[in-house]
Design a protein around this motif. Structure first.
Motif, PDB file in Angstrom:
ATOM      1  N   ARG B 117       0.841  -1.219   0.000  1.00  0.00           N
ATOM      2  CA  ARG B 117       0.000   0.000   0.000  1.00  0.00           C
ATOM      3  C   ARG B 117       0.865   1.253   0.000  1.00  0.00           C
ATOM      4  N   GLN B 118       1.900   1.222   0.860  1.00  0.00           N
ATOM      5  CA  GLN B 118       2.786   2.386   0.989  1.00  0.00           C
ATOM      6  C   GLN B 118       3.478   2.714  -0.342  1.00  0.00           C
ATOM      7  N   GLU B 120       2.372   1.793  -3.267  1.00  0.00           N
ATOM      8  CA  GLU B 120       1.340   1.813  -4.317  1.00  0.00           C
ATOM      9  C   GLU B 120       1.664   0.821  -5.436  1.00  0.00           C
TER      10      GLU B 120
END
Lengths: 227, 291
Positions: B117-118, B120
């Protein structure tokens, strides 16, 4: 075999899953259609399935090895010992050989049961021997692939081709137009050899010896190789 | 404080290159920058630590244990990032994760998803479809998701844009502050190491020229700038290397007190960057080789 070795085998199956799914479908279709077609039109059984099963093993092993060799930097940064990697590869060859044998046997039995094929028990024995020999030949490509990062598919094919040339030279047979293909010649020779129970015994011994030599050679050379 | 990595008198010879008595140590909780020009032996040393190549002599201890005898246990605690992509290009990111994760005893899916997530990263895209920067982010996510105690990175910032490099350095600093990891970071982009490294080890042509804290280095070395008229052969000899232009000279020295005594205020003495040191040492060695 320890847990890591099994993990590597599972990884190899996972990596090659698409390849063997794509191979097994045409393989079975070929087997069923050609065997049924030729049996019904000529009244004879053919060796086509043997060839398919052999190729099937070779391509699978070749793929698994190729993927690993290209990514040995990755593989060896994981908590894997080189000996475990080697052991897993050889176990993978045996497992694939067994799967190939079982699938061919089951399909053959179904065809026979349904009357689509006239393949008899002797043909199944031939098949088993051919798979054993092809498995051993495949095993011979492992040290090459581990040590020189060759194009495994090519190495496997060259190795089988050389074996067939060797068989042709040592045991000459009448070459017909249909059997000019060295693959077909190899199968013919193996079938011919299999008619004698002594040859069957030697086949197993030679296959086993080749497998063992290949394993020991890979262990000896690969464990100390700079990657 | 414990040494997390100890390399002692390593020798490794190839036909045209050899490592000569390479020794250094990294303490727990610190970042070591491993610098040197291309072909100096950085990757060879990293490969030796990872037991990808065999040493001729010497010893390597990771977490206080022999790196060959305890190979599996040690690698389970190392996060490894290679400069080139070494993952399966034909597979989607989640597939690669599925292949690699079982080989680590402490693999943490939550941590992996956090980094995904961090950074992307698109999990359902094939690796070959990603840019170089994205591939590197993925390598880093994979290397960090099993909560390693030591992170080894071989030129992770090479070929990446400054924005991503800054992002990566920030992430490493964050890791150091929050989780007390140790990082061994090889690079020839010394500005990155200027920002984050605690220790610097400089390798040149297979030899370690120094392995010291960054503060020690900046205190020991000085860049001297002054007019050409101040120079004579004797003075030049006291410099590690000296370059001259019509506007004056610039030299690297390890004897700042002597230079101050000699020249007083007639020269400027500046703190050198790692790049200054690397370039001057390289020139000095090359000059010595030519002579």
């Amino acid at each position: 075999m320890n847990k890591t070795t099994w993990k590597i085998i599972l990884k190899d199956f996972y990596i090659t899953r698409k390849i063997w799914c794509l191979l097994i479908i045409p393989y079975l279709i070929h087997f069923i259609l050609l065997e049924a077609l030729i049996t019904s039109s000529t009244g004879k059984s053919i060796f086509y399935p043997y060839l398919c099963s052999g190729l099937y093993i070779l391509i699978l092993i070749a793929c698994a090895q190729y993927l690993d060799a290209k990514h040995d930097f990755l593989i060896h940064s994981l908590s894997i010992k080189r000996t475990e990697q080697i052991r897993a590869k050889y176990a993978f060859v045996i497992i694939m050989g067994l799967i190939s044998f079982l699938l061919t046997g089951i399909t053959g039995a179904i065809l026979k049961k349904t009357g689509l094929s006239i393949m008899n028990f002797a043909s199944l024995t031939d098949l088993m021997l051919i798979i054993a020999m092809l498995t051993a030949t495949t095993a011979l490509t492992i040290p090459i692939s581990f040590l020189i990062k060759a194009l495994w598919g090519l190495v496997a094919n060259i190795s089988i081709l050389l074996t067939s040339i060797f068989v042709i030279l040592v045991l000459p047979i009448d070459i017909t137009v249909d059997s000019i293909n060295p693959w077909l010649l190899l199968i013919l020779q193996i079938k011919k050899l299999c008619n004698n129970p002594h040859n069957i015994y030697y086949f197993f011994i030679i296959s086993f010896a080749l497998f063992l030599i290949s394993y020991l050679l890979t262990n000896k050379l690969y464990t100390n190789k700079d990657l | 404080m414990n040494n997390i990595l100890e390399v002692q008198n390593i020798n490794k010879s190839y036909k045209d290159f050899s490592l000569k008595n390479v020794s250094f140590e990294l303490k727990e909780g610190y970042i070591m920058g491993f610098i040197g020009p291309n072909g100096a032996g950085k990757t060879t040393v990293i490969k030796l630590i990872m037991n990808l190549i065999k040493k001729d002599s010497g010893s390597i201890k990771v977490f206080g244990k022999d790196h060959i005898k305890n190979e599996k246990e040690i690698k389970d605690r190392i996060g490894f990032v290679y400069d080139d992509n070494c993952y399966y290009e034909e597979f989607k990111l989640y597939e690669i994760k599925r292949i690699i994760a079982p080989f680590y005893s402490k693999w943490n899916d939550d941590l992996f998803n956090k980094y995904i997530r961090q950074f992307e990263l698109p999990l359902d895209k094939k690796l070959k479809k990603l840019s170089k920067g994205m591939k590197m982010k993925f390598s880093i996510a994979m290397a960090l998701s099993h909560d390693p105690d030591l992170i080894i990175m071989d030129e992770p910032t090479a070929g990446l844009d400054p924005v991503f490099r800054a992002e990566l350095l920030e992430l490493l600093l964050e890791l150091m502050q929050n989780e007390n990891k140790s990082i061994f970071f090889s690079s020839h982009i010394t500005s990155d190491l200027d920002k984050i490294a605690d220790y610097i080890t400089f390798i040149y042509d297979g030899e370690i020229l120094f392995s010291r804290t960054k503060d020690e280095i900046s205190e020991s070395y000085g860049i001297v700038k002054g007019a050409n008229e101040l120079l004579n052969e004797e003075i030049k000899k006291s410099f590690i290397h000296c370059t001259q232009s019509p506007y004056g000279f610039e030299a690297l020295t390890m004897d700042i007190p002597k230079i101050r005594q000699e020249f007083g205020d007639s020269v400027i003495i500046e703190r050198p960057s790692l790049q200054d040191i690397m370039v001057h040492m390289h020139m000095a060695r090359r000059q010595a080789g030519n002579e």
